[in-house]
Design a protein around this motif. Structure first.
Motif, short mmCIF file in Angstrom:
data_model
loop_
_atom_site.label_atom_id
_atom_site.label_comp_id
_atom_site.label_asym_id
_atom_site.label_seq_id
_atom_site.Cartn_x
_atom_site.Cartn_y
_atom_site.Cartn_z
N GLN A 13 11.36 29.47 -6.98
CA GLN A 13 11.48 28.21 -6.25
C GLN A 13 10.56 28.27 -5.04
OE1 GLN A 13 13.29 25.15 -6.55
NE2 GLN A 13 11.85 24.76 -4.89
N ASP A 20 13.76 22.18 -0.35
CA ASP A 20 13.56 23.41 -1.12
C ASP A 20 14.58 24.48 -0.73
OD1 ASP A 20 11.43 22.32 -2.54
OD2 ASP A 20 9.93 23.11 -1.14
N ARG A 23 17.50 23.69 -2.69
CA ARG A 23 17.27 24.09 -4.09
C ARG A 23 17.46 25.60 -4.27
NH1 ARG A 23 13.11 20.25 -3.22
NH2 ARG A 23 13.56 18.33 -4.35
N ARG A 64 8.06 31.45 -1.17
CA ARG A 64 8.79 31.28 -2.42
C ARG A 64 10.00 32.20 -2.45
NH1 ARG A 64 5.06 35.11 -3.39
NH2 ARG A 64 5.60 36.82 -4.79
#
Length: 139
Positions: A13, A20, A23, A64
């Motif tokens: 992700q 984000d 998420r 990430r």
């Protein structure tokens, strides 16, 4: 240091926005349920992941999260790698001290996240970014 055998391809992700970070939380919760972590351990891992994802966004300029399941032969767990190419952490010992903050918060991000997981590994270099790997194991 995190040990264990990866059980599959990690789900990645990107972390570029507050959405984000949400998420990442959802992905970690789903993975923790699949591994059958207890509700308490799910909550601890999601809390740690939220703190680390937010740090990746705010201090690392984005990056990430890679979420995977692991096994050490006796138990399963969830491993998360947070990586950025930001400025790095100039004084890691200070940054891991309870109460230390550069953002006006409570200063419990890194040290708090470390306490919430079973394995915590951080690699950082000024000008090169930061990689934090955490694992929470089933009981």
């Amino acid at each position: 240091m995190t040990t264990g055998v990866d059980l599959g391809v990690p789900a990645t992700q990107a972390i570029r926005s507050d959405e984000d970070v949400v998420r990442v939380r959802q992905l970690v919760r789903t993975t923790a349920v699949a591994v059958r972590l207890t509700l308490v351990d799910q909550t601890k891992l999601v809390t740690a992941a939220s703190e680390l994802a937010r740090n990746t966004l705010i201090y690392g300029g984005g990056g990430r999260a890679e979420v995977s399941t692991v096994s050490d032969g006796r138990r399963r767990g969830v491993r998360i790698l947070f990586a950025d190419e930001g400025p790095g952490i100039p004084d890691l010992d200070l940054a891991l001290t309870d109460g230390y903050t550069t953002g006006g918060g409570l200063g419990l991000g890194l040290s708090g996240a470390r306490r919430l997981v079973d394995d915590f590994d951080i690699q950082t270099a000024v000008g090169e970014g930061t990689r934090i790997t955490v694992t929470k194991w089933s009981r």
